[in-house]
Design a protein around this motif. Sequence first.
Motif, PDB file in Angstrom:
ATOM      1  N   GLU A 271      43.376  37.256  45.816  1.00 51.31           N
ATOM      2  CA  GLU A 271      44.414  38.167  45.316  1.00 51.31           C
ATOM      3  C   GLU A 271      45.379  37.443  44.382  1.00 51.31           C
ATOM      4  OE1 GLU A 271      46.177  39.889  48.761  1.00 51.31           O
ATOM      5  OE2 GLU A 271      44.556  41.325  49.028  1.00 51.31           O
ATOM      6  N   ALA A 272      45.767  36.225  44.760  1.00 51.27           N
ATOM      7  CA  ALA A 272      46.680  35.480  43.903  1.00 51.27           C
ATOM      8  C   ALA A 272      46.023  35.210  42.556  1.00 51.27           C
ATOM      9  CB  ALA A 272      47.084  34.170  44.567  1.00 51.27           C
ATOM     10  N   ALA A 273      44.733  34.866  42.585  1.00 53.59           N
ATOM     11  CA  ALA A 273      44.025  34.600  41.334  1.00 53.59           C
ATOM     12  C   ALA A 273      43.911  35.874  40.508  1.00 53.59           C
ATOM     13  CB  ALA A 273      42.648  34.020  41.629  1.00 53.59           C
ATOM     14  N   ALA A 274      43.646  36.997  41.184  1.00 54.14           N
ATOM     15  CA  ALA A 274      43.548  38.269  40.474  1.00 54.14           C
ATOM     16  C   ALA A 274      44.891  38.642  39.863  1.00 54.14           C
ATOM     17  CB  ALA A 274      43.082  39.369  41.428  1.00 54.14           C
ATOM     18  N   ALA A 275      45.963  38.408  40.621  1.00 50.19           N
ATOM     19  CA  ALA A 275      47.294  38.780  40.134  1.00 50.19           C
ATOM     20  C   ALA A 275      47.681  37.975  38.904  1.00 50.19           C
ATOM     21  CB  ALA A 275      48.327  38.583  41.249  1.00 50.19           C
ATOM     22  N   LEU A 276      47.070  36.800  38.724  1.00 47.28           N
ATOM     23  CA  LEU A 276      47.366  36.003  37.537  1.00 47.28           C
ATOM     24  C   LEU A 276      46.568  36.457  36.327  1.00 47.28           C
ATOM     25  CD1 LEU A 276      47.489  32.501  39.214  1.00 47.28           C
ATOM     26  CD2 LEU A 276      49.369  33.565  37.960  1.00 47.28           C
ATOM     27  N   GLY A 277      45.631  37.394  36.544  1.00 50.13           N
ATOM     28  CA  GLY A 277      44.850  37.912  35.424  1.00 50.13           C
ATOM     29  C   GLY A 277      43.510  37.219  35.252  1.00 50.13           C
ATOM     30  N   LEU A 278      43.107  36.390  36.217  1.00 48.21           N
ATOM     31  CA  LEU A 278      41.794  35.742  36.126  1.00 48.21           C
ATOM     32  C   LEU A 278      40.702  36.782  36.385  1.00 48.21           C
ATOM     33  CD1 LEU A 278      42.759  32.529  38.091  1.00 48.21           C
ATOM     34  CD2 LEU A 278      42.096  32.572  35.693  1.00 48.21           C
ATOM     35  N   SER A 279      39.613  36.686  35.646  1.00 52.33           N
ATOM     36  CA  SER A 279      38.527  37.656  35.799  1.00 52.33           C
ATOM     37  C   SER A 279      37.751  37.376  37.087  1.00 52.33           C
ATOM     38  CB  SER A 279      37.581  37.554  34.610  1.00 52.33           C
ATOM     39  OG  SER A 279      36.895  36.319  34.657  1.00 52.33           O
TER      40      SER A 279
ATOM     41  N   ASN B  60      50.037  46.317  40.546  1.00 52.63           N
ATOM     42  CA  ASN B  60      49.060  45.524  39.770  1.00 52.63           C
ATOM     43  C   ASN B  60      47.638  45.745  40.282  1.00 52.63           C
ATOM     44  OD1 ASN B  60      49.122  44.058  42.089  1.00 52.63           O
ATOM     45  ND2 ASN B  60      49.673  42.109  41.139  1.00 52.63           N
ATOM     46  N   LEU B  62      46.147  45.714  43.114  1.00 53.59           N
ATOM     47  CA  LEU B  62      45.472  45.020  44.216  1.00 53.59           C
ATOM     48  C   LEU B  62      45.053  46.059  45.249  1.00 53.59           C
ATOM     49  CD1 LEU B  62      47.533  41.738  44.726  1.00 53.59           C
ATOM     50  CD2 LEU B  62      45.336  42.035  43.587  1.00 53.59           C
ATOM     51  N   GLU B  85      42.641  42.802  33.747  1.00 52.72           N
ATOM     52  CA  GLU B  85      43.114  41.417  33.729  1.00 52.72           C
ATOM     53  C   GLU B  85      44.316  41.268  32.806  1.00 52.72           C
ATOM     54  OE1 GLU B  85      39.303  41.345  33.414  1.00 52.72           O
ATOM     55  OE2 GLU B  85      39.396  41.280  35.609  1.00 52.72           O
ATOM     56  N   ARG B  88      47.306  42.765  34.533  1.00 51.18           N
ATOM     57  CA  ARG B  88      47.755  41.893  35.622  1.00 51.18           C
ATOM     58  C   ARG B  88      48.447  40.644  35.098  1.00 51.18           C
ATOM     59  NH1 ARG B  88      42.460  42.334  39.503  1.00 51.18           N
ATOM     60  NH2 ARG B  88      43.181  44.059  40.792  1.00 51.18           N
ATOM     61  N   SER B  89      47.989  40.153  33.956  1.00 52.19           N
ATOM     62  CA  SER B  89      48.602  38.932  33.445  1.00 52.19           C
ATOM     63  C   SER B  89      50.025  39.187  32.957  1.00 52.19           C
ATOM     64  CB  SER B  89      47.744  38.339  32.320  1.00 52.19           C
ATOM     65  OG  SER B  89      47.802  39.161  31.179  1.00 52.19           O
ATOM     66  N   PHE B  95      53.793  36.147  46.752  1.00 43.35           N
ATOM     67  CA  PHE B  95      53.364  36.661  48.052  1.00 43.35           C
ATOM     68  C   PHE B  95      54.158  36.018  49.190  1.00 43.35           C
ATOM     69  CE2 PHE B  95      49.862  36.796  45.087  1.00 43.35           C
ATOM     70  CZ  PHE B  95      49.229  37.993  45.328  1.00 43.35           C
ATOM     71  N   PHE B 101      46.824  27.539  45.303  1.00 42.47           N
ATOM     72  CA  PHE B 101      45.428  27.110  45.389  1.00 42.47           C
ATOM     73  C   PHE B 101      45.395  25.687  45.938  1.00 42.47           C
ATOM     74  CE2 PHE B 101      45.486  29.904  41.464  1.00 42.47           C
ATOM     75  CZ  PHE B 101      45.175  31.046  42.173  1.00 42.47           C
ATOM     76  N   VAL B 117      43.408  32.260  30.864  1.00 39.37           N
ATOM     77  CA  VAL B 117      43.571  33.671  30.509  1.00 39.37           C
ATOM     78  C   VAL B 117      44.171  33.811  29.116  1.00 39.37           C
ATOM     79  CG1 VAL B 117      44.624  35.861  31.173  1.00 39.37           C
ATOM     80  CG2 VAL B 117      43.842  34.283  32.937  1.00 39.37           C
ATOM     81  N   ARG B 161      54.399  29.376  39.014  1.00 39.71           N
ATOM     82  CA  ARG B 161      53.041  29.731  38.607  1.00 39.71           C
ATOM     83  C   ARG B 161      53.011  31.132  37.996  1.00 39.71           C
ATOM     84  NH1 ARG B 161      48.367  30.187  43.119  1.00 39.71           N
ATOM     85  NH2 ARG B 161      49.656  31.938  43.789  1.00 39.71           N
TER      86      ARG B 161
END
Lengths: 370, 252
Positions: A271-279, B60, B62, B85, B88-89, B95, B101, B117, B161
């Motif tokens: 989810e965090a990766a998706a929220a950053l816009g990563l495909s 966004n 989710l 995408e 979302r960007s 959270f 990561f 991105v 981030r």
Amino acid sequence: MIQAAIAAGAGLIVFYLVVKALDLDLGYGFLSGPAGFNFSNQWLTNYDSNDSRLGAYGVGILNTVRLVAIGIVMTTVLGVLAGIARLSDNWLVSRVAMVYVETIRNTPLLIQIVIWYTVVLLQLPRIAEAINVFDVFYLSNRALALPYVSTGGNFGPWLIIVVVGAVAAIVLRSWLRRREERAGGTQHATAWALALFAVVSVVTFFLTGTPLEPDTPSLEISEVGLLSIIGGLQVSPEFAAVLLGLVIYTGAFIAEIVRSGIQALPRGQDEAAAALGLSGYQRMTLIILPQALRVIIPPLTNQYLNLTKNSSLAVAIAYPEIIWVGKTMINNIGHAVPLFVLIFATYLSLSLAISVVMNTFNRRVQLAGR
Amino acid sequence: MTDNDSIDARVPIIICEDVTVSFGDFQALKGISARVYEQEVVVIFGPSGSGKSTFIRTINRLEEHDGGRIVVDGIELNDDVGNLEQIRSEIGMVFQQFNLFPHLSVMRNITLAPQKVRGVPKQEAEEQAMELLERVGIPEQAQKFPTQLSGGQQQRVAIARALAMKPKIMLFDEPTSALDPEMIKEVLDVMGELAHSGMTMMIVTHEMGFAREVADRFLFFDEGLVVEEGTPEQIFTNPKEDRTKLFLSQIL
Ligand SMILES: Nc1ncnc2c1ncn2[C@@H]1O[C@H](COP(=O)(O)OP(=O)(O)O)[C@@H](O)[C@H]1O
Ligand SMILES: [Mg+2]
């Protein structure tokens, strides 16, 4: 360290057994005599029944190794795809993957191999009625003939040029990658590298006078009126059955390993990766798989070792791998103890080689990040 | 929506109309209508399970809504949205559980998305990451890995981030709820600074003191509905609904 100790210990045991065998005058001298039998399946070799038994065992090793090598590659692809498919949002995709995994891993491999052999591959038509797919595939109960290539005179030099081209392409790609990191935007690093490689190999292909010729199988009638399929890559039904059995069976276990490896990650990572816009692809390759691999690789190594050991089940349908070669020799001339020691040592070496490669890979994955 | 009449000359950057979200048979959002204007700070509060997270996550995508309309920065979110995408960007999200990561350094956590991105050059991305780490007060942690940081530091990295994508909107879902009490302030300070800099923000929080300071508007959620909406002044001194009164009396 522990690994090295275990390897050394195992080596010592083998050595001891070998010495024991020699003491009992159960030496390996018999291996130099002619085998007196030949192979229906050969690869890279041209064995004749008058050649030595050692040579026959070598053919057996090649048959085991190609089964294991091709099997590991195919089962990894199948297992990873099936594991990801089980987590798919698409109901049909995940259901199909689930049915595959649950039916295959809950039935014995030996039976699966026998079914592939007797129920599927041996039920293909005789050569005379071989199923012809687009004039390039011929499927019969004697062989599956696939299109292949045959090598011409300049194959060696051309292969060297191709390897050099591949290295140049990799260098170009990493150079463009670095430029990309410095300058931003995209330099199409992979595309340019592929283009370079393609141009180099295609141009020199023609300059060296087409060192590879397509070799498509065809159906021929001999003078006496016998039909046969000649040319192409002819895969025996035995090899195909064992390979299918091993790949599909092991793939089901790998699918579960991949699925649980991905599911072990907190949902928040994706989810965090998706929220950053990563495909979706970037999330899988940059965030999910690198973390899941740490959990996946050790049990994956076990599955590779299982596949290696399970390849011995091929003896059930007389695919001539090392067990079959050993068994045939024992039937002919005895010498069971030294032959089983040899087989034992061969499996041990194969397994150790796989472990060493996988552990090196594992260390690299574990070290990246904490 | 009467409260918005006075400010409707401004452009809403988020428009929600009668948004519903269901999980199986259970309807978590039962028809939410709300607008967020540029540079506005909207605080969402309400009992646990009232749909606050679900709502903020539909912004966004989710979570997918099954009824109503959501328009973000002029683009309607629906199945046809081709560049999810891209949308979302433009929306940063922080959270409760940080979700850094763990296999990447703090620096890489921040530079990854801008490089992958947006195609920002590595050096530029790293310079920007250092600026952001200074802004959130932990430039010296750049080369560490997330697990080596305290919770408060991790959450500040998570904010950096999200900011690295230069988002137009920032969403916060209980950003301090997983933190030890002594670390809450360091995160709220960063968020307060962000609010004063003019960022459009939607914040789910129970830190009512902080919320009262930074919020332009409050939304009180209960059982999947916006029960009451108003300025900090209205909500704290003169709540209209009994449920709001009751909830405030429980948490203040
Ligand atoms: N993925 C989900 N599946 C099923 N039910 C969910 C899911 N996410 C949230 N819910 C339910 O929806 C309701 C609202 O949840 P949530 O938005 O997390 O509330 P809040 O953030 O206000 O505590 C809760 O009853 C919760 O159990
Ligand atoms: Mg919540």
